[in-house]
Scaffold this active site. Structure first.
Site, PDB file in Angstrom:
ATOM      1  N   VAL A 159       0.861  -1.181   0.000  1.00  0.00           N
ATOM      2  CA  VAL A 159       0.000   0.000   0.000  1.00  0.00           C
ATOM      3  C   VAL A 159       0.897   1.231   0.000  1.00  0.00           C
ATOM      4  CG1 VAL A 159      -1.786   1.250   1.248  1.00  0.00           C
ATOM      5  CG2 VAL A 159      -1.802  -1.241   1.214  1.00  0.00           C
ATOM      6  N   GLU A 219      18.819 -10.951  23.327  1.00  0.00           N
ATOM      7  CA  GLU A 219      18.676 -12.286  22.752  1.00  0.00           C
ATOM      8  C   GLU A 219      19.721 -12.520  21.654  1.00  0.00           C
ATOM      9  OE1 GLU A 219      14.128 -13.232  24.079  1.00  0.00           O
ATOM     10  OE2 GLU A 219      14.375 -12.563  22.023  1.00  0.00           O
ATOM     11  N   ASP A 263       1.783  -2.259  16.455  1.00  0.00           N
ATOM     12  CA  ASP A 263       2.989  -1.432  16.627  1.00  0.00           C
ATOM     13  C   ASP A 263       2.864  -0.041  16.018  1.00  0.00           C
ATOM     14  OD1 ASP A 263       4.131  -3.600  17.798  1.00  0.00           O
ATOM     15  OD2 ASP A 263       5.806  -3.784  16.399  1.00  0.00           O
ATOM     16  N   ALA A 302       3.736  -7.942  20.940  1.00  0.00           N
ATOM     17  CA  ALA A 302       2.745  -8.765  20.245  1.00  0.00           C
ATOM     18  C   ALA A 302       1.398  -8.810  20.977  1.00  0.00           C
ATOM     19  CB  ALA A 302       3.307 -10.172  20.073  1.00  0.00           C
ATOM     20  N   GLN A 303       1.430  -8.881  22.320  1.00  0.00           N
ATOM     21  CA  GLN A 303       0.170  -9.001  23.074  1.00  0.00           C
ATOM     22  C   GLN A 303      -0.747  -7.811  22.813  1.00  0.00           C
ATOM     23  OE1 GLN A 303      -1.656 -11.096  24.732  1.00  0.00           O
ATOM     24  NE2 GLN A 303      -0.149 -12.640  24.209  1.00  0.00           N
TER      25      GLN A 303
HETATM   26  C1  LIG Z   1      13.279  -8.913  16.441  1.00  0.00           C
HETATM   27  C2  LIG Z   1      11.967  -8.716  17.129  1.00  0.00           C
HETATM   28  C3  LIG Z   1      11.708  -9.395  18.314  1.00  0.00           C
HETATM   29  C4  LIG Z   1      10.502  -9.217  18.975  1.00  0.00           C
HETATM   30  N1  LIG Z   1      10.281  -9.905  20.135  1.00  0.00           N
HETATM   31  C5  LIG Z   1       9.109  -9.774  20.773  1.00  0.00           C
HETATM   32  C6  LIG Z   1       8.826 -10.526  21.941  1.00  0.00           C
HETATM   33  O1  LIG Z   1       9.673 -11.308  22.414  1.00  0.00           O
HETATM   34  N2  LIG Z   1       7.612 -10.377  22.549  1.00  0.00           N
HETATM   35  C7  LIG Z   1       6.672  -9.516  22.040  1.00  0.00           C
HETATM   36  O2  LIG Z   1       5.582  -9.418  22.593  1.00  0.00           O
HETATM   37  N3  LIG Z   1       6.908  -8.782  20.940  1.00  0.00           N
HETATM   38  C8  LIG Z   1       8.094  -8.903  20.300  1.00  0.00           C
HETATM   39  N4  LIG Z   1       8.335  -8.181  19.156  1.00  0.00           N
HETATM   40  C9  LIG Z   1       7.306  -7.223  18.701  1.00  0.00           C
HETATM   41  C10 LIG Z   1       6.197  -7.931  17.973  1.00  0.00           C
HETATM   42  O3  LIG Z   1       6.700  -8.776  16.971  1.00  0.00           O
HETATM   43  C11 LIG Z   1       5.293  -6.870  17.390  1.00  0.00           C
HETATM   44  O4  LIG Z   1       4.767  -6.126  18.469  1.00  0.00           O
HETATM   45  C12 LIG Z   1       4.140  -7.424  16.577  1.00  0.00           C
HETATM   46  O5  LIG Z   1       4.592  -8.195  15.495  1.00  0.00           O
HETATM   47  C13 LIG Z   1       3.291  -6.262  16.057  1.00  0.00           C
HETATM   48  O6  LIG Z   1       2.303  -6.751  15.230  1.00  0.00           O
HETATM   49  P1  LIG Z   1       1.696  -5.825  14.098  1.00  0.00           P
HETATM   50  O7  LIG Z   1       0.588  -6.625  13.506  1.00  0.00           O
HETATM   51  O8  LIG Z   1       1.434  -4.481  14.622  1.00  0.00           O
HETATM   52  O9  LIG Z   1       2.865  -5.653  13.020  1.00  0.00           O
HETATM   53  P2  LIG Z   1       3.733  -6.704  12.224  1.00  0.00           P
HETATM   54  O10 LIG Z   1       3.712  -8.037  12.864  1.00  0.00           O
HETATM   55  O11 LIG Z   1       5.060  -6.054  12.022  1.00  0.00           O
HETATM   56  O12 LIG Z   1       2.981  -6.826  10.837  1.00  0.00           O
HETATM   57  C14 LIG Z   1       2.947  -5.764   9.922  1.00  0.00           C
HETATM   58  C15 LIG Z   1       2.600  -6.314   8.546  1.00  0.00           C
HETATM   59  O13 LIG Z   1       2.317  -5.230   7.694  1.00  0.00           O
HETATM   60  C16 LIG Z   1       2.922  -5.444   6.425  1.00  0.00           C
HETATM   61  N5  LIG Z   1       3.132  -4.109   5.838  1.00  0.00           N
HETATM   62  C17 LIG Z   1       3.755  -3.040   6.374  1.00  0.00           C
HETATM   63  N6  LIG Z   1       3.657  -1.962   5.575  1.00  0.00           N
HETATM   64  C18 LIG Z   1       2.971  -2.362   4.501  1.00  0.00           C
HETATM   65  C19 LIG Z   1       2.548  -1.704   3.304  1.00  0.00           C
HETATM   66  N7  LIG Z   1       2.795  -0.402   3.093  1.00  0.00           N
HETATM   67  N8  LIG Z   1       1.847  -2.420   2.387  1.00  0.00           N
HETATM   68  C20 LIG Z   1       1.570  -3.734   2.604  1.00  0.00           C
HETATM   69  N9  LIG Z   1       1.943  -4.401   3.713  1.00  0.00           N
HETATM   70  C21 LIG Z   1       2.632  -3.730   4.648  1.00  0.00           C
HETATM   71  C22 LIG Z   1       4.198  -6.206   6.754  1.00  0.00           C
HETATM   72  O14 LIG Z   1       4.624  -6.956   5.637  1.00  0.00           O
HETATM   73  C23 LIG Z   1       3.739  -7.090   7.910  1.00  0.00           C
HETATM   74  O15 LIG Z   1       3.266  -8.327   7.456  1.00  0.00           O
HETATM   75  C24 LIG Z   1       9.525  -8.334  18.454  1.00  0.00           C
HETATM   76  C25 LIG Z   1       9.769  -7.664  17.261  1.00  0.00           C
HETATM   77  C26 LIG Z   1      10.980  -7.853  16.597  1.00  0.00           C
HETATM   78  C27 LIG Z   1      11.254  -7.147  15.301  1.00  0.00           C
END
Ligand SMILES: Cc1cc2nc3c(=O)[nH]c(=O)nc-3n(C[C@H](O)[C@H](O)[C@H](O)COP(=O)(O)OP(=O)(O)OC[C@H]3O[C@@H](n4cnc5c(N)ncnc54)[C@H](O)[C@@H]3O)c2cc1C
Length: 412
Positions: A63, A154, A284, A301-302
């Site tokens: 997007v 980690e 996020d 994630a939660q």
């Molecule tokens: C290395 C790492 C370790 C982590 N460890 C932990 C942990 O131990 N415990 C914990 O609770 N949380 C952890 N987190 C955080 C957790 O992963 C996130 O809080 C969670 O994934 C957020 O979910 P979300 O759906 O907001 O975003 P995301 O899971 O990041 O998903 C976003 C999605 O949007 C898509 N996207 C983005 N922009 C666009 C666009 N313009 N067009 C189309 N698609 C798009 C991406 O491809 C992705 O699939 C960690 C994060 C990282 C990076």
């Protein structure tokens, strides 16, 4: 995903757009980056998750822009209109505006970045084997993790395990004493986001494993070979892993007035973007800012999972003209692992550290993965690694090569 799942059998049509056709379990990216797990075990095809959901469709698309007045999106597959838009686009690495740091150090937000790190680490050892110049060899064998939050801790723990248990087996001609792992952290201890107990235990565990931690300092610059710290110290290294912060990522079209600290989109208590009628943000990318919660919820994630489920209920309520309910985060605690068999966990008032915390961490992470096959594979791999220290995938399948800064800028 949680939002879309909760909308199953509701009187709506759900269209998911993502630039990847798979979901990534980010908490285990560091294990992919250090060769402890295969990338496939922490990912899952999005289409497969929704095979039995009739009101769901998926398009592989990026997007680019939101046209709020037209209720439409500009995407890489053309224009798409919506009645309700939910942004769940997550976060990206925060290099604090430094193009040089972004270019020369490695962020770890996606599987491809984790695989780049894996290749870079292994290529550094391969190059060190034949390097005659001691300074060049020092650069290849020095690993600096910037940021001592859960991701940095980690990663540093996994690198220290590599030094302590794998290097001498895979690279007997390299001296493990030459491999050095540093953590550069701005606070007085690593894991400052967790309890004092967790922070001090994690700092101690890392130091016992041989990780050198520089506290209360920040990275000033990195030119690909010399990393300068703001207290004047300089480290020679080619391997800088950037885990020092994140910023929200989202397409164009959100008013600057709605963008708050950490480049997150400000929303109200039902996750509706301020000033918009039919645009929502969760996970996020979102900052639910209220008087009780002036900084928004943490990017974990939660929060994302709970907001997804909650917004599904509120969207149905809005469509049916019923009352919506404000979102309240239920904090179930946090944990981080340090190496192969130690972790720290804060669960409410309970604080755990060591082997029991690690078992808890394993249990939570195995069950959080998508797909039974992934759960079984990860469980078996971890059991094997527990006894042998060996991970399954120290492979350089796609060698990492850094473009020049100009090529990099042109590609973006
Ligand atoms: C290395 C790492 C370790 C982590 N460890 C932990 C942990 O131990 N415990 C914990 O609770 N949380 C952890 N987190 C955080 C957790 O992963 C996130 O809080 C969670 O994934 C957020 O979910 P979300 O759906 O907001 O975003 P995301 O899971 O990041 O998903 C976003 C999605 O949007 C898509 N996207 C983005 N922009 C666009 C666009 N313009 N067009 C189309 N698609 C798009 C991406 O491809 C992705 O699939 C960690 C994060 C990282 C990076």
């Amino acid at each position: 995903m949680e939002l879309a799942k909760k909308l199953k059998d509701k009187p709506v049509e759900v269209l998911m757009l993502d630039r990847h056709n798979y979901h990534t379990f980010q908490p285990l990216l560091y294990q992919v980056a250090t060769g402890a797990l295969e990338a496939e075990t922490i990912t899952f095809p999005l289409r497969r998750i929704f095979q039995n959901q009739k009101n769901f469709s998926f398009f592989l698309a990026e997007v680019l822009k939101i046209n709020q007045e037209k209720n439409s999106l500009e995407t890489t597959i053309g224009e798409i209109t919506y009645d309700y838009l939910v942004l769940a686009t997550g976060a990206d690495t925060n290099f604090f505006g430094s193009k040089e740091l972004e270019h020369f150090s490695m962020g770890m937000k996606s599987v491809s970045e984790a695989l780049n790190i894996r290749s870079m680490i292994l290529q550094s050892f391969e190059a060190a084997l034949t390097e005659k110049d001691p300074l060049e060899k020092e650069e290849l064998m020095t690993f600096v993790v910037v940021g001592g939050g859960p991701t940095g801790v980690e990663l540093a723990g996994a690198l220290a395990e590599f030094k302590n248990h794998i290097l001498e087996k895979d690279y007997p001609k390299l001296d493990d004493c030459d491999m050095r792992v540093f953590v550069v952290e701005g606070k007085s201890s690593v894991l400052g986001v967790m309890s004092e107990n967790a922070a001090s235990k994690a700092q101690k565990y890392l130091q016992e494993m041989g990780v050198i931690i520089y506290n209360d300092v920040h990275v000033k610059s990195f030119d690909g070979e010399l990393l300068t710290i703001d207290d004047g110290r300089v480290l020679r290294t080619r391997n800088v892993l950037w885990a020092a912060g994140v910023i929200g990522q989202f397409p164009e079209g959100i008013s600057a007035d709605n963008i708050v600290k950490g480049r997150r989109i400000q929303t109200d208590e039902i996750n509706r973007v301020k000033g918009a009628l039919n645009i929502f943000a969760i996970g996020d990318v979102a900052a639910v800012i209220t008087n009780d919660n002036p900084n928004g919820y943490p990017g974990v994630a939660q929060v994302a999972l709970q907001q997804g489920k909650h917004l599904a209920k509120n969207l149905v309520a809005l469509i049916e003209g019923k009352e919506t309910e404000p979102f309240k985060y239920n904090d179930r605690g946090s944990m981080a692992t340090i190496g192969r068999n130690k972790a720290v966990a804060d669960i409410g008032k309970l604080k755990f550290a060591g082997f029991f915390a690690w078992l808890l961490w394993c249990f939570v992470h195995v069950f959080s993965l998508l797909g039974n096959q992934n759960r079984i594979n990860v469980f078996i791999t971890w059991m094997g690694r527990y006894f042998t220290y060996n991970g399954p995938s120290r492979l350089i399948i796609r060698p990492f090569s850094r473009q020049s800064m100009t090529e990099d800028a042109a590609a973006k």
